[in-house]
Write a protein that holds these residues in place. Sequence first.
Motif, PDB file in Angstrom:
ATOM      1  N   PRO A 161      -5.865   1.237  -9.203  1.00 53.77           N
ATOM      2  CA  PRO A 161      -6.735   0.351  -9.992  1.00 53.77           C
ATOM      3  C   PRO A 161      -6.411   0.416 -11.482  1.00 53.77           C
ATOM      4  O   PRO A 161      -6.099   1.478 -12.018  1.00 53.77           O
ATOM      5  CB  PRO A 161      -8.143   0.902  -9.708  1.00 53.77           C
ATOM      6  N   MET A 289     -17.749   6.304  -0.706  1.00 54.51           N
ATOM      7  CA  MET A 289     -17.550   5.700  -2.016  1.00 54.51           C
ATOM      8  C   MET A 289     -18.748   6.026  -2.887  1.00 54.51           C
ATOM      9  O   MET A 289     -19.892   5.756  -2.511  1.00 54.51           O
ATOM     10  CB  MET A 289     -17.369   4.183  -1.905  1.00 54.51           C
ATOM     11  N   ILE A 291     -20.524   4.966  -6.090  1.00 51.66           N
ATOM     12  CA  ILE A 291     -20.528   3.745  -6.892  1.00 51.66           C
ATOM     13  C   ILE A 291     -21.660   3.814  -7.910  1.00 51.66           C
ATOM     14  O   ILE A 291     -22.828   4.009  -7.553  1.00 51.66           O
ATOM     15  CB  ILE A 291     -20.705   2.502  -6.006  1.00 51.66           C
ATOM     16  N   VAL A 306     -16.222   3.257  -9.643  1.00 45.64           N
ATOM     17  CA  VAL A 306     -16.064   3.366  -8.189  1.00 45.64           C
ATOM     18  C   VAL A 306     -15.105   4.509  -7.881  1.00 45.64           C
ATOM     19  O   VAL A 306     -13.981   4.544  -8.390  1.00 45.64           O
ATOM     20  CB  VAL A 306     -15.520   2.057  -7.588  1.00 45.64           C
ATOM     21  N   LYS A 307     -15.566   5.443  -7.071  1.00 43.49           N
ATOM     22  CA  LYS A 307     -14.723   6.561  -6.644  1.00 43.49           C
ATOM     23  C   LYS A 307     -14.744   6.624  -5.121  1.00 43.49           C
ATOM     24  O   LYS A 307     -15.818   6.685  -4.523  1.00 43.49           O
ATOM     25  CB  LYS A 307     -15.226   7.880  -7.229  1.00 43.49           C
ATOM     26  N   VAL A 323     -10.980   0.769  -3.288  1.00 45.59           N
ATOM     27  CA  VAL A 323     -11.797   0.796  -4.508  1.00 45.59           C
ATOM     28  C   VAL A 323     -11.536  -0.377  -5.455  1.00 45.59           C
ATOM     29  O   VAL A 323     -12.180  -0.485  -6.496  1.00 45.59           O
ATOM     30  CB  VAL A 323     -11.582   2.126  -5.270  1.00 45.59           C
ATOM     31  N   THR A 336     -13.763   1.024 -13.909  1.00 43.87           N
ATOM     32  CA  THR A 336     -12.738   2.013 -13.566  1.00 43.87           C
ATOM     33  C   THR A 336     -12.932   2.439 -12.125  1.00 43.87           C
ATOM     34  O   THR A 336     -14.036   2.325 -11.571  1.00 43.87           O
ATOM     35  CB  THR A 336     -12.818   3.240 -14.504  1.00 43.87           C
ATOM     36  N   ALA A 337     -11.876   2.920 -11.530  1.00 43.30           N
ATOM     37  CA  ALA A 337     -11.947   3.355 -10.138  1.00 43.30           C
ATOM     38  C   ALA A 337     -10.980   4.503  -9.912  1.00 43.30           C
ATOM     39  O   ALA A 337      -9.958   4.632 -10.597  1.00 43.30           O
ATOM     40  CB  ALA A 337     -11.632   2.206  -9.194  1.00 43.30           C
ATOM     41  N   ASP A 338     -11.314   5.317  -8.940  1.00 42.30           N
ATOM     42  CA  ASP A 338     -10.481   6.469  -8.594  1.00 42.30           C
ATOM     43  C   ASP A 338     -10.464   6.592  -7.075  1.00 42.30           C
ATOM     44  O   ASP A 338     -11.480   6.357  -6.410  1.00 42.30           O
ATOM     45  CB  ASP A 338     -11.052   7.746  -9.219  1.00 42.30           C
ATOM     46  N   TYR A 339      -9.321   6.975  -6.539  1.00 42.38           N
ATOM     47  CA  TYR A 339      -9.179   7.048  -5.084  1.00 42.38           C
ATOM     48  C   TYR A 339      -8.354   8.265  -4.696  1.00 42.38           C
ATOM     49  O   TYR A 339      -7.294   8.516  -5.275  1.00 42.38           O
ATOM     50  CB  TYR A 339      -8.521   5.765  -4.570  1.00 42.38           C
ATOM     51  N   LEU A 364     -19.119  -1.770  -1.335  1.00 43.04           N
ATOM     52  CA  LEU A 364     -19.368  -2.277  -2.693  1.00 43.04           C
ATOM     53  C   LEU A 364     -20.434  -3.357  -2.693  1.00 43.04           C
ATOM     54  O   LEU A 364     -21.323  -3.373  -3.574  1.00 43.04           O
ATOM     55  CB  LEU A 364     -18.054  -2.804  -3.273  1.00 43.04           C
TER      56      LEU A 364
END
Length: 744
Positions: A161, A289, A291, A306-307, A323, A336-339, A364
């Motif tokens: 992301p 997730m 959120i 979002v993780k 994500v 921002t997002a992390d996976y 989501l």
Amino acid sequence: MNVISTHIGQPVSRIDGVAKVTGQAKYAAEPHPPGMLYGVVVNSPIARGRIETIHDAEARQIPGVIEIMTHLNRPHAALFEKSYMDGLGVPGAPYRPLHDGEIHFNGQPVAVVFAETFEAAREAAMLVRVDYERWPHNANFEVALHQKYMPSKTRSNYVPPKPRGDAAAAYALSAVKTEGRYHLAPEHHNPMEMHATTVIVEDDGTFTVWDKTQGPQAVQAYLASALSLSKDQVRVRNPYVGGAFGSGLRAVYNVFLATLAAKMLKRAVRVTLTRPQMFTHAFRPEAVMDIALGASRDGTLQSMIVKGVTDTSRFEHNMENIVIWGLINYRCPNATADYKVAPRDTYTSSDMRAPGAATGVNLLEMAIDEMAYACGMDPLAFRLHNYSDIDAMHDMPLTSKALRDAMAQGAQHFGWHDRSMIPGSMRDGRELVGWGMATGIWDAMFSPTSARARLGQDGRLHIATAASDIGTGTYTILAQTAAEAFGMPLDRIDIELGDSALPECPTEGGSWTAASAGAAVWLACHSLRTKLFAALARCKNAPSWARQDSVKLEGGALHGMNENAQDSLSLSDALSLTGQDVLEAEETAKPGLRGKISQMRKARFTHSAVFCEVRVDPELGTVRVTRLVNAVAAGRIMNPKTAASQIRGAMVMATGMALHEDSLMDERVGQFMNHNFAEYHIPAHADIPDMDVLFVNEHDDEVSPLGVKGVGEIGMCGTAAAIANAIFHATGRRERNLPITLGA
């Protein structure tokens, strides 16, 4: 394309339907070559450890048993000595059946019994005993979360992301905040046709492999690499597939074991997995997730954080795009997002219908619904308020996006304007009534694909490509495409699919086959027309009108364009005049308008808006889905009948995700316990209401040469969330875990 459609866009019934209902269609476990041996797999009952001793003497005494293949006596194969790619591109060390005595997951094959009859092989398999040295293992997802990591090498289809703004700071300053952990249980694909392989040893020593797969050429490449064969030595066929949903994207262990045994024993071999064994390989990963959403008081999104974490095996690093979807679909200045992935001692999780999006979009969209209520806004109005006309994650224009139209048309059809905003305020007798909605998004992909068109003396048009029809209606839409492109009646077109010897086509998956194979067929047919007209123009025996540029091909015959003439010529006669018995053309379709890629880089997606009604018994807690409406924007619809069937099928699966499907793990041994249809609950007829599918008019001449977007997976995206959101509206109780079951 600015053409008047006479075949494309028509609700034609499946041309392969009669073959399927009468038993003429042959599946992987149905060929019966002479002298065929039956193979039954023996699976490990432990999750991790090492084989100490295999006791097979008693099993070998069963009449009809020919061989029991284990890691101790199997022949050498290239697969055992080098790394190989199996067509899916999952980083790590792919599982190698019968490589050695080490156990990596519960259900791992440890032996295969081959016998003259299936009954003998099954009886002998039950008599094989194995002593194991057991090693510590972990199959608990919560424990695995503490070991989550980002692989140094990721899957080729994983896109990290792209953050924008300062999401953490914006969240801290937001007037309205929501945050929570959302969870999806693991699911298994469970198509009606179980995985099976029938290997025929031909007289010249080559192998014809009938396999339940979504990509015959991918399995051909896998077997050629694994067994040191040239591609000319192995031909893979799968003309009919009884559903797959992603379980056939990779070569499953039965195909290697069957082909290895056929090579060793020099006899035809069949290996079919049982329903419980279908739970020993592919499954949708378990996921969480976290959120956090921030908004201003007027409902404008200010922050999205979002993780996500999904599970994988210890020997491979399976990843999905879970994500990214909110960052793409909603306008928000700070996101921002992390996976990461969490390792468990199981087989590698895998792609299942709409991989990544089925998880990420649904979870989501449940969080978006929460935020809408926190802002005191109607859920539909909140989504429209934060609508993005571009791919917001990449700040990229779209080839098309008719989601706004989908929401408007879906809401009108559903009657959304009659909805009460207050949860728990709508009733019908003793039941609580809830109305929920969600949006969906899925990639509109295109892959280079080849197809061949051939005209024979019988006047029939033969179309061939290695594409698979996994129940999506590919036979039918390719016939419609050919009919339109060549001016030929449908009943004079033959479609050949599912054979590695045919023109190259990627593995069926990702909803790209209609766009990709359809474009290849269109180009091949037009190329064949050109060849036919050119040959006639050179033919002195042809009527003068047939040698003109103005000749028309329609109804399976050539016609003169002079309005006062009655000139016509059958295709058989036309071919005879050219002096040729067969005329053919092969073309390859590439992305873009008529093969030309747009100068401006654009994102390509299919969109949907899903509306749901549920009824909840407040005393028993039972949930009934009573109405579903799905409005889909998917470019040009090749066949509204088969396309709607695809959407409905995905909505049924999504109902299972929302209310039924949960692969339950016995963590003591690392085994999925409910490995049958008695205990793995999938929706039955009584669980499914009437489902209305609407296709929104969406012209897109950039997404693919025919303006087509796939529809096989978009029905999964948003449907489960709409059901969950409807349950909240009915009860006022927010459930963040799927499936939502009694006692949740």
